[in-house]
Design a protein around this motif. Structure first.
Motif, PDB file in Angstrom:
ATOM      1  N   ILE A 102      -2.619  -8.522  -1.898  1.00 26.53           N
ATOM      2  CA  ILE A 102      -2.579  -7.247  -1.197  1.00 26.53           C
ATOM      3  C   ILE A 102      -3.651  -7.290  -0.125  1.00 26.53           C
ATOM      4  CG2 ILE A 102      -4.188  -6.024  -2.740  1.00 26.53           C
ATOM      5  CD1 ILE A 102      -2.312  -3.558  -2.392  1.00 26.53           C
ATOM      6  N   GLY A 103      -3.357  -6.738   1.047  1.00 24.12           N
ATOM      7  CA  GLY A 103      -4.323  -6.823   2.130  1.00 24.12           C
ATOM      8  C   GLY A 103      -4.095  -5.758   3.179  1.00 24.12           C
ATOM      9  N   MET A 147      -3.228  -3.226 -14.389  1.00 23.55           N
ATOM     10  CA  MET A 147      -4.172  -3.422 -13.291  1.00 23.55           C
ATOM     11  C   MET A 147      -3.612  -2.777 -12.026  1.00 23.55           C
ATOM     12  SD  MET A 147      -5.710  -6.914 -11.539  1.00 23.55           S
ATOM     13  CE  MET A 147      -4.129  -7.377 -10.836  1.00 23.55           C
ATOM     14  N   LEU A 148      -4.456  -2.024 -11.332  1.00 19.33           N
ATOM     15  CA  LEU A 148      -4.111  -1.403 -10.060  1.00 19.33           C
ATOM     16  C   LEU A 148      -4.920  -2.055  -8.954  1.00 19.33           C
ATOM     17  CD1 LEU A 148      -3.143   0.878  -8.073  1.00 19.33           C
ATOM     18  CD2 LEU A 148      -5.117   2.193  -8.878  1.00 19.33           C
ATOM     19  N   VAL A 149      -4.252  -2.547  -7.927  1.00 17.93           N
ATOM     20  CA  VAL A 149      -4.903  -2.977  -6.692  1.00 17.93           C
ATOM     21  C   VAL A 149      -4.232  -2.219  -5.560  1.00 17.93           C
ATOM     22  CG1 VAL A 149      -5.652  -5.238  -7.496  1.00 17.93           C
ATOM     23  CG2 VAL A 149      -3.373  -4.983  -6.539  1.00 17.93           C
ATOM     24  N   CYS A 150      -5.011  -1.814  -4.568  1.00 18.84           N
ATOM     25  CA  CYS A 150      -4.481  -0.980  -3.501  1.00 18.84           C
ATOM     26  C   CYS A 150      -5.311  -1.170  -2.243  1.00 18.84           C
ATOM     27  CB  CYS A 150      -4.479   0.494  -3.918  1.00 18.84           C
ATOM     28  SG  CYS A 150      -6.140   1.163  -4.215  1.00 18.84           S
ATOM     29  N   THR A 151      -4.791  -0.686  -1.127  1.00 22.10           N
ATOM     30  CA  THR A 151      -5.566  -0.651   0.109  1.00 22.10           C
ATOM     31  C   THR A 151      -6.357   0.653   0.165  1.00 22.10           C
ATOM     32  OG1 THR A 151      -3.660   0.286   1.287  1.00 22.10           O
ATOM     33  CG2 THR A 151      -3.919  -2.105   1.318  1.00 22.10           C
ATOM     34  N   ALA A 181      -0.804   0.889   0.598  1.00 26.79           N
ATOM     35  CA  ALA A 181      -0.114  -0.159  -0.152  1.00 26.79           C
ATOM     36  C   ALA A 181      -0.658  -0.155  -1.577  1.00 26.79           C
ATOM     37  CB  ALA A 181      -0.306  -1.526   0.496  1.00 26.79           C
ATOM     38  N   VAL A 182       0.231  -0.203  -2.546  1.00 25.62           N
ATOM     39  CA  VAL A 182      -0.137  -0.130  -3.965  1.00 25.62           C
ATOM     40  C   VAL A 182       0.589  -1.246  -4.703  1.00 25.62           C
ATOM     41  CG1 VAL A 182      -0.162   1.290  -6.049  1.00 25.62           C
ATOM     42  CG2 VAL A 182      -0.384   2.372  -3.805  1.00 25.62           C
TER      43      VAL A 182
END
Length: 741
Positions: A372-373, A504-508, A573-574
Motif C-alpha cells: 500500500i502506498g 491487520m489494517l494498513v491504510c494511507t 486506500a485501505v
C-alpha cells in the motif's frame, strides 16, 4: 384660462355601473373567501373559466380543476406574497378543458387581498381578463405585453440555472422534461443524437416505454423532421397535423398514433456543430409566434450546452474510472488461511485520480506480498507515477527479493524518474526541482501457513492489529525515509505473527486525517470502529472495510470532524488482512511481541504506548501505570547495560476481572541483574526495587545465551508481592552486570 380656475363640467350624466363596464371589455369579477374555501364568480368570470355563463359559487377544488396544475401551484406563492406585503397579486393562467388535456384560453388575473386584522383571515377580490392568442402570421403585428416578457425572462433564468447544475445526461433530460414554458408547455419531449450516419434517441419524456423504437437507428437521409434538422441545422415548426402530413408524408404514420397537434424540432448546436435535435410536441395547436420561437430556440441552445457539458463530464468520469481500475488490481484468488479486503476512494482532484494504491503480489516462495502506498499529489502526474512505481514494486517482488531489498530498489527507481528533469515541448531537457515527487509505502510479506508477517516501511503510517477479543494495537515497525528522497536509503524489516482471528489494517493517511484530524485523533476514531466491529469471516471483513470508509468519508463523518480544517481532499486506500481460524486459546488471551534495537532508543516510548493499549480495558488504572513504568525500566536496562537488542513479549490471559498480565524482556547477555540500595541522589539502581514494590510476581530467568526478566500483575489483586518468584533464579548480586534502572 388660469390654472387655478375650476374645471368646467360637461354634463351630469352618471357613469355606467362598474359591472357593466367590465362585462363590456370581457373582464370578469371573482371573490375568493379563504375562510370558507369558496370562490364566487360573476357570469363573465364563469365563462372565462369554461363554465356556464351565469353567476355562481364554487368550492376551491372545483375552480382549481379548471387551471393548469403548474399555474395553480405558482399562483399560491404569488397570493401568499401579496398577502404578506399588502400588494396586488398578478398572474398569467392557462384554462384547461374538462379532461385537462387542452388549453382553452389564457387569462390574466389581478386581485387584491383584504385581510381581517383581528383574525388574520383574508379574501381576494379580483378580475379575470382573456389574453387572446393571435392566429398564425398575425403575431408579428401584435404588441408583446410586459407580463409575457417578465414571465419569459424568469423562465429562461430558472431553466438556465437548472440546466447548468445538471451533471449527467440523465439529469439534463430530467430537467428538460420539467420545464414549464410561459403560456405554452409541451407534453412530449425527445432528444436525438447522431451516431455515425444515423439518428439515435438519447432520451424522451411523455411517451410510453418502447415508443422510441421506430425512431431509433433512423438514417439521416430519412424524410423525418429531426433528420432534416440535423442535416440542415435549421429548426422545423409544424403547427398542425395537416402541415405535418403535407411536409413529411413518409414519416407521418409514425407520428400520428401519439395524437399531438403541434411539433417543434430544433437543432442542438455547440460551437457551430449540430450534435442532435430536440423535439417539443404539444397536445393542443400552437401557432409558434416569433416570441414562442425565440423561447424554444433559447431553450434548445441551453439544452445543447448542458448535454455537451454532461457528455464531456461523463467521458472524463469513464476515462478516469477506467484509468483507476487499470491501476488498481483485483485482489485475485482466495488465499488459504487468510481473508483480504481493500477499498480505494479518490476524493481529491478534479479528475478523481490520485497517487494512492494497493496491490497483492504472489511470490515465488509461495508467500503473498501486500503493498500500500501514496505518491505525493492528487493530480494526473501523481497517478502516472503511482502506476510506474506499482509496476516496479511488482517486478522487484516477483524476482524474489526480500521486503527491505524491494523498497531499496524502489527508492532508487523513483529517485531516477523524479530527479527534476522534465522534457519541454521543444524536446529540450529542463530542470524543475519543484515538481520532484516522493511516495510513502508499506510492504508486507505474509506466510499464509504460519501467519508470519515481515514488514518494511517507507515513511508510511504504521499498521494496526485487531486481536480476536477486539483489542486494537498500533504496531510499531521499523522504517526508513519515503521513497524517492534518498536513493541509498535503508529499510529495516520488522517481523510479527498474525494469530488466528486477528486482523491487520494498513491504510494511507487519507483514512486517518480526513475530516480535520491529526494522526492521534484520527487513529482514535479508527480504533473505535475496529473495536466495535465484531463480524468474522470474509463477509465481516468486507463490512469492516465499508464501515471504515463510511466513518471518515460518508455522511456521518461530518459529525466527527477534528480540530483542524476539514478539507476532505486526500485520497483513501485501505487494505485489511485477517488470519482465518479460531484463536488457539480457549481462555480469552491477547499477546504481542516487540523488538527495540540498540540503535532505536526512541522506540521505548512506542513500547510504553504498546503496553498501555494492551491493557486498555484493565480494571485498575494504577496497575496500568505500574506495568508501563516497569516495561520502560526493563527495556532501558537492556539498551544501557548490554550490547544487544531488547525483545518484549507481553500477554494478557483470563476472564475480565480476574486476568493475569505477564511481561517479559529478553536480551543476549548472560550477566544477571542484582539489587542495590541507591542513595537519595543516585541516578540509577532502582529498577529491581520498583519491581518488588509494583509487581505481583517477578523474576529473572537464565536462557542459554542470554536471560529474561519478567513480571506479572493480577487484575483485582489486593497486595503485590515483596520479592521475586522462588523459581525465578538469583535476584541479588548474581554477577557483575549493572542493575535494572
Amino acid at each position: 384660462m388660469r390654472t387655478d380656475d375650476p374645471l368646467q363640467q360637461a354634463g351630469d350624466e352618471p357613469l355606467p355601473p362598474v359591472r357593466d363596464v367590465l362585462a363590456a371589455i370581457a373582464t370578469g369579477l371573482w371573490r375568493w373567501n379563504n375562510t370558507t374555501g369558496t370562490v364566487t364568480l360573476d357570469a363573465e368570470a364563469a365563462r372565462l373559466l369554461g363554465l356556464p355563463a351565469h353567476a355562481q359559487t364554487l368550492t376551491e377544488a372545483g375552480v382549481r380543476s379548471r387551471f393548469h396544475p403548474v399555474d395553480w401551484n405558482e399562483i399560491d406563492g404569488i397570493v401568499q406574497l401579496a398577502v404578506a406585503e399588502g400588494t396586488l397579486a398578478e398572474a398569467r393562467l392557462r384554462i384547461m378543458d374538462e379532461q385537462g388535456r387542452r388549453v382553452l384560453r389564457i387569462v390574466r388575473s389581478r386581485s387584491k387581498p383584504i385581510v381581517d386584522p383581528a383574525t388574520h383571515e383574508y379574501e381576494l377580490i379580483g378580475t379575470l381578463q382573456e389574453v387572446s392568442e393571435p392566429p398564425p402570421g398575425a403575431a408579428a403585428r401584435s404588441p408583446v405585453t410586459g407580463d409575457w416578457r417578465r414571465s419569459r425572462e424568469a423562465f429562461l433564468l430558472d431553466a438556465g440555472r437548472a440546466l447548468a447544475e445538471a451533471r449527467s445526461t440523465e439529469e439534463v433530460l430530467r430537467v428538460a422534461s420539467g420545464l414549464s414554458m410561459p403560456g405554452f408547455s409541451p407534453d412530449g419531449l425527445g432528444v436525438f443524437g447522431v451516431e455515425g450516419d444515423r439518428l439515435k434517441v438519447i432520451g424522451h419524456h411523455g411517451h410510453q416505454p418502447g415508443d422510441d423504437l421506430p425512431f431509433s437507428a433512423m438514417p439521416l437521409d430519412t424524410d423525418y423532421p429531426a433528420a432534416e434538422v440535423v442535416r440542415t441545422g435549421r429548426a422545423v415548426y409544424l403547427s398542425s397535423p395537416e402541415e405535418y402530413h403535407r411536409r413529411y408524408p413518409a414519416t407521418w404514420p409514425l407520428a400520428r398514433p401519439f395524437e399531438r397537434q403541434s411539433w417543434a424540432f430544433l437543432p442542438l448546436t455547440v460551437a457551430g456543430r449540430t450534435m442532435g435535435a430536440w423535439l417539443a410536441a404539444f397536445a393542443y395547436p400552437v401557432s409558434f409566434t416569433p416570441d414562442e420561437r425565440s423561447v424554444l430556440t433559447t431553450v434548445a441552445r441551453m439544452l445543447a450546452q448542458a448535454l455537451s457539458r454532461a457528455g464531456v463530464a461523463e467521458s472524463e468520469r469513464e476515462l478516469t474510472e477506467g484509468l483507476q481500475r487499470s491501476m488498481l488490481p483485483l485482489l485475485g484468488p482466495r488465499i488459504p488461511g487468510m481473508s483480504v479486503a481493500a477499498r480505494y476512494v479518490p476524493t481529491g482532484g478534479g479528475l478523481q485520480v490520485g497517487g494512492d494504491w494497493y496491490d497483492m503480489i504472489p511470490l515465488p516462495n509461495g508467500r503473498i506480498a501486500f503493498v500500500i502506498g501514496d505518491v505525493q499529489g492528487h493530480d494526473v502526474r501523481a497517478a502516472g507515477l503511482m502506476g510506474q512505481l506499482r509496476i516496479a514494486l511488482r517486478a522487484y517482488a516477483s524476482e524474489g527479493h526480500r521486503p527491505d531489498a524491494v523498497l531499496s530498489r524502489a527508492t532508487r527507481f523513483l529517485s531516477g524518474i523524479t530527479d527534476g528533469i522534465t522534457i519541454g515541448s521543444d524536446g529540450d531537457a529542463g530542470g524543475d526541482p519543484t515538481d520532484a515527487r516522493f511516495a510513502t509505502c508499506l510492504y508486507v510479506e505474509a506466510d499464509p501457513v504460519t501467519g508470519v508477517l515481515e514488514i518494511a516501511r517507507a515513511g508510511h503510517p504504521e499498521p494496526a492489529i485487531r486481536m480476536s477479543d477486539g483489542t486494537v494495537l498500533l504496531r510499531p515497525t521499523a522504517g526508513g525515509l519515503p521513497l524517492g528522497i534518498d536513493p541509498d536509503a535503508d529499510y529495516p524489516t520488522t517481523r510479527l505473527v498474525l494469530e488466528a482471528g486477528e486482523t491487520m489494517l494498513v491504510c494511507t493517511d487519507g483514512l486517518i486525517e480526513t475530516g480535520g484530524h491529526d494522526l492521534d485523533s484520527g487513529w482514535k476514531r479508527i480504533r473505535t470502529i475496529l473495536e466495535e466491529h465484531g463480524g468474522g469471516g470474509e463477509d465481516g471483513l468486507e463490512e469492516l472495510a465499508d464501515n471504515l470508509v463510511q466513518a471518515v468519508h460518508g455522511p456521518s463523518s461530518h459529525h466527527t470532524t477534528g480540530t483542524l480544517v476539514d478539507r476532505r481532499e486526500d485520497d483513501i486506500a485501505v487494505l485489511l488482512l485477517r488470519r482465518s481460524g479460531h484463536p488457539a486459546y480457549r481462555t480469552p488471551a491477547r499477546r504481542t511481541v516487540l523488538t527495540v534495537a540498540q540503535a532505536e532508543p526512541e522506540r521505548i516510548a512506542g513500547a510504553r504506548r504498546h503496553v498501555r493499549e494492551l491493557l486498555h480495558d484493565w480494571a485498575d488504572a494504577d496497575q496500568i501505570d505500574s506495568a508501563v513504568l516497569m516495561v520502560s525500566e526493563m527495556i532501558t536496562n537492556v539498551l544501557v547495560h548490554t550490547d544487544g537488542d531488547a525483545l518484549l513479549v507481553a500477554e494478557v490471559m483470563g476472564e475480565p476481572g480476574s486476568r493475569r498480565m505477564r511481561a517479559e524482556v529478553s536480551d543476549g547477555s548472560d550477566d544477571l541483574p542484582h539489587k542495590r540500595h541507591p542513595g537519595e541522589l543516585a541516578s540509577s539502581g532502582r529498577g529491581l526495587v520498583l519491581m518488588e514494590l509494583l509487581a505481583d510476581e517477578w523474576g529473572v530467568d537464565p536462557r542459554g545465551e542470554g536471560k529474561s526478566i519478567w513480571f506479572e500483575l493480577y487484575e483485582g489483586a489486593a497486595e503485590p508481592s515483596t520479592g521475586p518468584s522462588e523459581a525465578s533464579g538469583p535476584s541479588e548480586a548474581s554477577g557483575p552486570a549493572e542493575p535494572v534502572g
